[in-house]
Enzyme design. Structure first.
Site, PDB file in Angstrom:
ATOM      1  N   ASP A 170     -94.400  14.796  64.628  1.00 48.22           N
ATOM      2  CA  ASP A 170     -94.234  14.913  66.079  1.00 48.22           C
ATOM      3  C   ASP A 170     -95.546  14.518  66.754  1.00 48.22           C
ATOM      4  O   ASP A 170     -96.566  15.175  66.565  1.00 48.22           O
ATOM      5  CB  ASP A 170     -93.864  16.346  66.440  1.00 48.22           C
ATOM      6  CG  ASP A 170     -93.421  16.495  67.887  1.00 48.22           C
ATOM      7  OD1 ASP A 170     -93.660  15.567  68.703  1.00 48.22           O
ATOM      8  OD2 ASP A 170     -92.832  17.542  68.209  1.00 48.22           O
TER       9      ASP A 170
ATOM     10  N   CYS B 234     -84.440  15.233  66.843  1.00 46.79           N
ATOM     11  CA  CYS B 234     -85.776  15.804  66.721  1.00 46.79           C
ATOM     12  C   CYS B 234     -85.792  17.112  67.508  1.00 46.79           C
ATOM     13  O   CYS B 234     -84.731  17.649  67.836  1.00 46.79           O
ATOM     14  CB  CYS B 234     -86.869  14.833  67.169  1.00 46.79           C
ATOM     15  SG  CYS B 234     -86.948  14.483  68.945  1.00 46.79           S
TER      16      CYS B 234
ATOM     17  N   CYS C  36     -89.476  12.172  72.137  1.00 45.62           N
ATOM     18  CA  CYS C  36     -90.439  11.332  71.416  1.00 45.62           C
ATOM     19  C   CYS C  36     -89.797  10.634  70.216  1.00 45.62           C
ATOM     20  O   CYS C  36     -89.516   9.441  70.275  1.00 45.62           O
ATOM     21  CB  CYS C  36     -91.649  12.151  70.948  1.00 45.62           C
ATOM     22  SG  CYS C  36     -92.683  12.802  72.279  1.00 45.62           S
ATOM     23  N   ARG C  37     -89.563  11.374  69.157  1.00 46.33           N
ATOM     24  CA  ARG C  37     -89.147  10.756  67.897  1.00 46.33           C
ATOM     25  C   ARG C  37     -87.705  10.264  67.896  1.00 46.33           C
ATOM     26  O   ARG C  37     -87.433   9.125  67.512  1.00 46.33           O
ATOM     27  CB  ARG C  37     -89.369  11.734  66.739  1.00 46.33           C
ATOM     28  CG  ARG C  37     -90.849  12.060  66.555  1.00 46.33           C
ATOM     29  CD  ARG C  37     -91.048  13.179  65.572  1.00 46.33           C
ATOM     30  NE  ARG C  37     -90.537  14.434  66.115  1.00 46.33           N
ATOM     31  CZ  ARG C  37     -90.411  15.548  65.416  1.00 46.33           C
ATOM     32  NH1 ARG C  37     -90.728  15.568  64.132  1.00 46.33           N
ATOM     33  NH2 ARG C  37     -89.956  16.654  65.982  1.00 46.33           N
ATOM     34  N   SER C  38     -86.751  11.116  68.267  1.00 43.59           N
ATOM     35  CA  SER C  38     -85.352  10.676  68.187  1.00 43.59           C
ATOM     36  C   SER C  38     -85.013   9.571  69.183  1.00 43.59           C
ATOM     37  O   SER C  38     -84.275   8.656  68.830  1.00 43.59           O
ATOM     38  CB  SER C  38     -84.374  11.852  68.277  1.00 43.59           C
ATOM     39  OG  SER C  38     -84.569  12.624  69.419  1.00 43.59           O
TER      40      SER C  38
ATOM     41  N   ASN D  90     -86.116  15.735  71.863  1.00 49.86           N
ATOM     42  CA  ASN D  90     -85.426  14.494  72.219  1.00 49.86           C
ATOM     43  C   ASN D  90     -86.154  13.699  73.295  1.00 49.86           C
ATOM     44  O   ASN D  90     -85.550  13.068  74.141  1.00 49.86           O
ATOM     45  CB  ASN D  90     -83.976  14.779  72.632  1.00 49.86           C
ATOM     46  CG  ASN D  90     -83.083  13.540  72.707  1.00 49.86           C
ATOM     47  OD1 ASN D  90     -82.187  13.476  73.532  1.00 49.86           O
ATOM     48  ND2 ASN D  90     -83.306  12.566  71.860  1.00 49.86           N
TER      49      ASN D  90
END
Length: 161
Positions: free
Chosen positions: A126, A9, A14-16, A12
């Site tokens: 995001d 993401c 939140c999402r990934s 690195n």
């Protein structure tokens, strides 16, 4: 045979890392931790060395995922030689990693949600600048994508035998 997966993401945090933690738990529950290696990275360098965002960790813990040991790092060109799958959370990340990958074609580079089984969405939004519900949305999408990815890897490995 070992399969290596990298989730990417922007920062690195939140999402990934959410995808990393969710997928790691699914892999462990399937008894495949020795054959599937998982990591996450960001296209940006702002958060290198930091733990996932507190809101990300809080939402993950509510669903049984512990992300506390993860630390942000930046994706690098060597990742395209080391990983079998480099999966982006959104189209902007995908554009960035495809530019980095150049002509290296030994790994699968795509959107993570291309593996989703039930969601029509192809991008994980995001949640960083949004409200708390954004982190729950991320988890729902990531769980769907992780299930599909694991099924695809298991199918590919059984077909290769």
């Amino acid at each position: 045979m070992t399969t290596k997966v990298l989730f990417v993401c922007l920062g690195n945090i939140c999402r990934s890392p959410t995808a990393h933690g969710v997928f790691a738990k699914l892999v462990a529950e399937a008894g495949l931790s020795d054959s599937i290696i998982i990591d996450s990275a960001g296209t940006g360098d702002w958060h290198i060395g930091r733990a996932p965002d507190e809101r990300t960790q809080k939402a993950a813990i509510k669903r049984g995922y512990d992300l506390s040991a993860l630390r942000a790092r930046q994706v690098c060109s060597a990742d395209f030689d080391q990983y079998d799958y480099v999966l982006a959370m959104d189209k902007s990340n995908l554009k960035d990693i495809r530019a980095m990958a150049g002509n290296k074609t030994n790994c699968h580079v795509s959107l993570f949600l291309d593996f989703a089984e039930s969601s029509w969405q192809r991008e994980v939004p995001d949640p960083y600048y949004g409200g708390e519900d954004g982190f729950d949305t991320v988890l729902e999408l990531v769980e769907d994508g992780a299930r599909g990815l694991l099924a695809a890897i298991q199918y590919a490995e059984s077909s290769a035998r």
